[in-house]
Design a protein around this motif. Structure first.
Motif, PDB file in Angstrom:
ATOM      1  N   LEU A   1       0.875  -1.171   0.000  1.00 14.63           N
ATOM      2  CA  LEU A   1       0.000   0.000   0.000  1.00 14.63           C
ATOM      3  C   LEU A   1       0.906   1.212   0.000  1.00 14.63           C
ATOM      4  O   LEU A   1       1.984   1.168   0.595  1.00 14.63           O
ATOM      5  CB  LEU A   1      -0.892   0.050   1.252  1.00 14.63           C
ATOM      6  N   LYS A   2       0.472   2.292  -0.670  1.00 16.16           N
ATOM      7  CA  LYS A   2       1.324   3.471  -0.680  1.00 16.16           C
ATOM      8  C   LYS A   2       0.486   4.730  -0.526  1.00 16.16           C
ATOM      9  O   LYS A   2      -0.708   4.741  -0.807  1.00 16.16           O
ATOM     10  CB  LYS A   2       2.150   3.534  -1.975  1.00 16.16           C
ATOM     11  N   THR A   3       1.140   5.798  -0.092  1.00 16.76           N
ATOM     12  CA  THR A   3       0.453   7.083   0.022  1.00 16.76           C
ATOM     13  C   THR A   3       0.380   7.728  -1.372  1.00 16.76           C
ATOM     14  O   THR A   3       1.096   7.341  -2.292  1.00 16.76           O
ATOM     15  CB  THR A   3       1.209   8.019   0.969  1.00 16.76           C
ATOM     16  N   ASP A   4      -0.492   8.730  -1.479  1.00 17.57           N
ATOM     17  CA  ASP A   4      -0.654   9.408  -2.768  1.00 17.57           C
ATOM     18  C   ASP A   4       0.614  10.148  -3.173  1.00 17.57           C
ATOM     19  O   ASP A   4       0.879  10.360  -4.351  1.00 17.57           O
ATOM     20  CB  ASP A   4      -1.829  10.402  -2.689  1.00 17.57           C
ATOM     21  N   ALA A   5       1.422  10.551  -2.171  1.00 14.28           N
ATOM     22  CA  ALA A   5       2.645  11.300  -2.488  1.00 14.28           C
ATOM     23  C   ALA A   5       3.723  10.403  -3.091  1.00 14.28           C
ATOM     24  O   ALA A   5       4.670  10.898  -3.700  1.00 14.28           O
ATOM     25  CB  ALA A   5       3.181  11.968  -1.229  1.00 14.28           C
ATOM     26  N   GLU A   6       3.605   9.114  -2.911  1.00 16.26           N
ATOM     27  CA  GLU A   6       4.577   8.178  -3.473  1.00 16.26           C
ATOM     28  C   GLU A   6       4.198   7.906  -4.927  1.00 16.26           C
ATOM     29  O   GLU A   6       3.179   7.281  -5.207  1.00 16.26           O
ATOM     30  CB  GLU A   6       4.582   6.878  -2.659  1.00 16.26           C
ATOM     31  N   THR A   7       5.024   8.379  -5.842  1.00 12.20           N
ATOM     32  CA  THR A   7       4.667   8.274  -7.258  1.00 12.20           C
ATOM     33  C   THR A   7       5.206   6.985  -7.878  1.00 12.20           C
ATOM     34  O   THR A   7       4.700   6.533  -8.894  1.00 12.20           O
ATOM     35  CB  THR A   7       5.229   9.479  -8.027  1.00 12.20           C
ATOM     36  N   LYS A   8       6.218   6.408  -7.250  1.00 11.67           N
ATOM     37  CA  LYS A   8       6.809   5.191  -7.834  1.00 11.67           C
ATOM     38  C   LYS A   8       5.886   4.012  -7.566  1.00 11.67           C
ATOM     39  O   LYS A   8       5.309   3.876  -6.483  1.00 11.67           O
ATOM     40  CB  LYS A   8       8.179   4.917  -7.206  1.00 11.67           C
ATOM     41  N   HIS A   9       5.814   3.139  -8.538  1.00 15.77           N
ATOM     42  CA  HIS A   9       4.976   1.959  -8.424  1.00 15.77           C
ATOM     43  C   HIS A   9       5.601   0.994  -7.421  1.00 15.77           C
ATOM     44  O   HIS A   9       6.814   0.862  -7.348  1.00 15.77           O
ATOM     45  CB  HIS A   9       4.861   1.298  -9.800  1.00 15.77           C
ATOM     46  N   ALA A  10       4.758   0.313  -6.670  1.00 13.39           N
ATOM     47  CA  ALA A  10       5.273  -0.653  -5.688  1.00 13.39           C
ATOM     48  C   ALA A  10       5.808  -1.887  -6.405  1.00 13.39           C
ATOM     49  O   ALA A  10       5.436  -2.192  -7.529  1.00 13.39           O
ATOM     50  CB  ALA A  10       4.170  -1.061  -4.721  1.00 13.39           C
ATOM     51  N   PHE A  11       6.662  -2.605  -5.717  1.00 12.71           N
ATOM     52  CA  PHE A  11       7.331  -3.769  -6.295  1.00 12.71           C
ATOM     53  C   PHE A  11       6.367  -4.935  -6.515  1.00 12.71           C
ATOM     54  O   PHE A  11       6.513  -5.735  -7.435  1.00 12.71           O
ATOM     55  CB  PHE A  11       8.484  -4.170  -5.344  1.00 12.71           C
ATOM     56  N   CYS A  12       5.349  -5.058  -5.662  1.00  5.18           N
ATOM     57  CA  CYS A  12       4.453  -6.221  -5.708  1.00  5.18           C
ATOM     58  C   CYS A  12       3.012  -5.737  -5.890  1.00  5.18           C
ATOM     59  O   CYS A  12       2.774  -4.524  -5.875  1.00  5.18           O
ATOM     60  CB  CYS A  12       4.592  -7.009  -4.415  1.00  5.18           C
ATOM     61  N   PRO A  13       2.050  -6.651  -6.053  1.00  2.00           N
ATOM     62  CA  PRO A  13       0.656  -6.202  -6.199  1.00  2.00           C
ATOM     63  C   PRO A  13       0.195  -5.422  -4.969  1.00  2.00           C
ATOM     64  O   PRO A  13       0.636  -5.680  -3.846  1.00  2.00           O
ATOM     65  CB  PRO A  13      -0.127  -7.517  -6.328  1.00  2.00           C
ATOM     66  N   TYR A  14      -0.703  -4.481  -5.195  1.00  2.00           N
ATOM     67  CA  TYR A  14      -1.266  -3.725  -4.086  1.00  2.00           C
ATOM     68  C   TYR A  14      -2.309  -4.556  -3.358  1.00  2.00           C
ATOM     69  O   TYR A  14      -2.930  -5.453  -3.930  1.00  2.00           O
ATOM     70  CB  TYR A  14      -1.901  -2.417  -4.589  1.00  2.00           C
ATOM     71  N   LEU A  15      -2.517  -4.233  -2.103  1.00  2.00           N
ATOM     72  CA  LEU A  15      -3.486  -4.946  -1.280  1.00  2.00           C
ATOM     73  C   LEU A  15      -4.884  -4.681  -1.816  1.00  2.00           C
ATOM     74  O   LEU A  15      -5.294  -3.536  -1.985  1.00  2.00           O
ATOM     75  CB  LEU A  15      -3.371  -4.465   0.176  1.00  2.00           C
ATOM     76  N   GLU A  16      -5.608  -5.754  -2.090  1.00  2.00           N
ATOM     77  CA  GLU A  16      -6.926  -5.606  -2.710  1.00  2.00           C
ATOM     78  C   GLU A  16      -7.981  -5.323  -1.636  1.00  2.00           C
ATOM     79  O   GLU A  16      -7.816  -5.709  -0.477  1.00  2.00           O
ATOM     80  CB  GLU A  16      -7.313  -6.900  -3.443  1.00  2.00           C
ATOM     81  N   GLN A  17      -9.064  -4.690  -2.053  1.00  2.00           N
ATOM     82  CA  GLN A  17     -10.206  -4.569  -1.164  1.00  2.00           C
ATOM     83  C   GLN A  17     -10.825  -5.943  -1.016  1.00  2.00           C
ATOM     84  O   GLN A  17     -10.809  -6.737  -1.947  1.00  2.00           O
ATOM     85  CB  GLN A  17     -11.237  -3.592  -1.761  1.00  2.00           C
ATOM     86  N   PRO A  18     -11.468  -6.311   0.083  1.00  2.00           N
ATOM     87  CA  PRO A  18     -11.756  -5.480   1.253  1.00  2.00           C
ATOM     88  C   PRO A  18     -10.729  -5.617   2.385  1.00  2.00           C
ATOM     89  O   PRO A  18     -11.046  -5.396   3.533  1.00  2.00           O
ATOM     90  CB  PRO A  18     -13.104  -6.039   1.721  1.00  2.00           C
ATOM     91  N   ASN A  19      -9.486  -5.966   2.059  1.00  2.00           N
ATOM     92  CA  ASN A  19      -8.483  -6.158   3.099  1.00  2.00           C
ATOM     93  C   ASN A  19      -8.017  -4.827   3.669  1.00  2.00           C
ATOM     94  O   ASN A  19      -7.892  -3.841   2.945  1.00  2.00           O
ATOM     95  CB  ASN A  19      -7.281  -6.913   2.522  1.00  2.00           C
ATOM     96  N   THR A  20      -7.741  -4.837   4.957  1.00  2.00           N
ATOM     97  CA  THR A  20      -7.243  -3.630   5.618  1.00  2.00           C
ATOM     98  C   THR A  20      -6.067  -3.991   6.515  1.00  2.00           C
ATOM     99  O   THR A  20      -5.865  -5.153   6.845  1.00  2.00           O
ATOM    100  CB  THR A  20      -8.329  -2.968   6.494  1.00  2.00           C
ATOM    101  N   ILE A  21      -5.321  -2.973   6.873  1.00  2.00           N
ATOM    102  CA  ILE A  21      -4.199  -3.128   7.801  1.00  2.00           C
ATOM    103  C   ILE A  21      -4.462  -2.205   8.982  1.00  2.00           C
ATOM    104  O   ILE A  21      -4.840  -1.044   8.785  1.00  2.00           O
ATOM    105  CB  ILE A  21      -2.863  -2.726   7.131  1.00  2.00           C
TER     106      ILE A  21
END
Lengths: 268, 276
Positions: free
Chosen positions: B179-199
């Motif tokens: 998961l990343k903040t909006d200010a982080e413009t670089k793409h993450a290395f792995c898939p993003y956490l899908e809904q409806p999962n939360t941390i």
């Protein structure tokens, strides 16, 4: 407490504000989800405070699969539509127990500085606390501040809205004449503060128990919409995709309510 | 509410507890967090750091200890202390491993890499009580200047909390999500956490603060099927070496690092074994 997403804070003067209370079945919060999804509101800020238990996730209103995109969701956010002059607060985690009064106070302070036209609190009450006459008929109730009550007298009568009844005379809390709303969260205390300071405030609530409360959320959102008329649900409900949901499009975050899929061969 | 046997039981709710009329003083927290800073390294001004790596939980913390801090000159920049309201250990604190009896260690340590002073590492071995996370993050970040910084958060979560359209048997555990903040413009290395999962918890608090303050931040979470940290879970974080900036945080000689990791986790397993 309110932090704007952009450099400038939007002007909420004369807007309607919808605030869900964390209540039994999370019905208020689910109804707020429906409003944000269907009115296509955009996020304009956050509530950042030590009152909230932290939680994050991916965009709860995403249309497509989100493993390739990320729009971070936090514990408490403010959504907005300039055209319809609507502000909806969404709270995704409970308030820390010892900070409920603090949160109510700060929320009320934000309401007064924002100069909202009307504040609508969405909540729910334990259904096992109903009076005998509440067991049948509509499960939806309202409580208005005095000024709203006077303004909407005709509307209440035409639409046969039911005001929340007082508790039965022989039970505790009845003598004080205050509304008895077990499980409604901060709805009563926030409404009381608004009434005290002549802020137009309404509580819309539904009797329910814990479980799959999506249907209660749809009922509550429809109840609110019948007053505010923000969405034309009539045409939308003709579409087969939204027939069962009375015209509301459900957010993608509502899926997998009962957990992940399991291996069917376990139960052969 | 009447139960099957006709007795009256109170209705329970996942959202609310007893009526709000309860005295809030009963729920006042029994402990608080305070931070002690190394005043020789950091004084009144904030410390400018280009990169901040936060490890939350035993697996991420073990990874940071073995692969990032060991064999590297570091200085302790600050540490958190749990201040209890009374001397008796609270059951919650014991369960979280934060009572003085079970764990005299600080819940949070901040290290400065002496060879690269612009990199700060924050190590939170155990999960902190959710009620204390705001205070901990607020105090720890108060001395760090994170404008134009990149924050990486590492944590691990049980796969039992992961919801997916896929059948649980088809999941290749352990696996990474981001998961990343909006200010982080670089793409993450792995898939993003899908809904409806939360941390939830400390990791969520760090990202929330970074989101509202527009700080570039990326969270990497390893989903694991074991309660205690194991080598597979800890080594899963090594997949992030494919990110060039992350690779620079890893200290060299991974062969000895693997050996040290096995030793560290073996000692933890022996402490927690149910059957002697």
């Amino acid at each position: 407490m309110f932090i704007s997403e952009g450099t400038q804070s939007p002007d909420f003067t004369d807007h309607d504000c919808v605030i869900p209370a964390v209540s039994v079945g999370n019905v208020g919060q689910l109804a707020a989800d429906l409003l944000i999804q269907n009115l296509k509101l955009t996020r304009v800020g956050y509530f950042h405070d030590d009152c909230f238990l932290p939680v994050i996730g991916n965009d709860p209103f995403a249309c497509e699969s989100r493993d390739s995109k990320c729009s971070l969701m936090t514990a408490a956010e403010v959504y907005y539509c300039a055209k319809r002059k609507i502000v909806v607060v969404q709270q995704r985690s409970p308030i820390i127990k010892s900070k409920k009064s603090q949160y109510t106070e700060m929320l009320f302070s934000w309401i007064t500085t924002s100069k909202f036209k009307e504040v609508v609190i969405l909540s729910s009450v334990f259904s096992d606390e109903r009076r005998d006459e509440q067991l049948t008929g509509t499960q939806l109730r309202f409580l208005f501040s005095k000024n709203l009550n006077e303004r909407l007298t005709d509307f209440i009568e035409e639409n046969q809205w039911k005001k929340l009844e007082c508790r039965q005379a022989d039970l505790p809390h009845a003598a004080s004449g205050e509304a008895y709303m077990p499980g409604s969260g901060i709805a009563k205390s926030l409404h009381a503060k608004c009434v005290d300071k002549d802020v137009s405030s309404a509580i819309l609530l539904i009797f329910c128990s814990e479980g799959d409360n999506a249907s209660e959320a749809i009922q509550l959102a429809t109840y609110l919409n019948s007053w505010k008329k923000w969405i034309d649900l009539q045409n939308l409900s003709e579409c087969s995709a939204t027939k069962s949901t009375r015209g509301w499009i459900l957010p993608s975050s509502w899926k997998l309510l009962y957990g992940s899929r399991f291996n069917q061969s376990l139960f052969q | 509410m009447a139960s099957f046997f006709g007795e009256i039981v109170p209705a329970l709710s996942r959202a609310v507890d007893e009526e709000d009329d309860d005295d809030e003083l009963e729920y006042m927290p029994k402990c608080s967090i305070s931070f002690k800073w190394n005043t020789t390294l950091i004084s009144e001004e904030t410390l400018k750091c280009a990169s901040l790596v936060v490890a939350v939980g035993p697996a991420a913390s073990a990874f940071m200890q073995i692969y990032m801090l060991n064999g590297r000159p570091t200085k302790l920049l600050g540490q958190a202390t749990l201040d209890r309201a009374d001397d008796d250990d609270d059951d919650d604190l014991i369960m979280m491993g934060q009572s003085s009896r079970s764990s005299p260690l600080s819940p949070c340590l901040i290290h400065l890499l002496t060879d690269t002073p612009s990199v700060v590492m924050m190590q939170c071995r155990d999960e902190v009580l959710p009620e204390l996370t705001f205070s901990l993050v607020d105090q720890s970040f108060s001395k760090l200047n994170l404008s134009n910084s990149r924050v990486i958060v590492l944590t691990s979560v049980s796969v039992s909390q992961y919801r997916s359209e896929l059948i649980s048997d088809d999941l290749q555990v352990p696996f990474l999500r981001a998961l990343k903040t909006d200010a982080e413009t670089k793409h993450a290395f792995c898939p993003y956490l899908e809904q409806p999962n939360t941390i939830a918890g400390l990791s969520a608090q760090v990202l929330t603060l970074c989101q509202v303050k527009s700080v570039a931040c990326c969270l990497y979470v390893v989903y694991s099927d074991l309660i205690l940290p194991d080598q597979r879970t800890v080594r899963k974080f090594k997949d992030l070496e494919q990110i060039p900036t992350f690779k620079s945080f890893i200290s060299v000689n991974s062969a000895t690092a693997d050996e040290q990791l096995a030793k560290l986790l073996d000692s933890k397993t022996k402490e927690n074994t149910l059957y002697l």
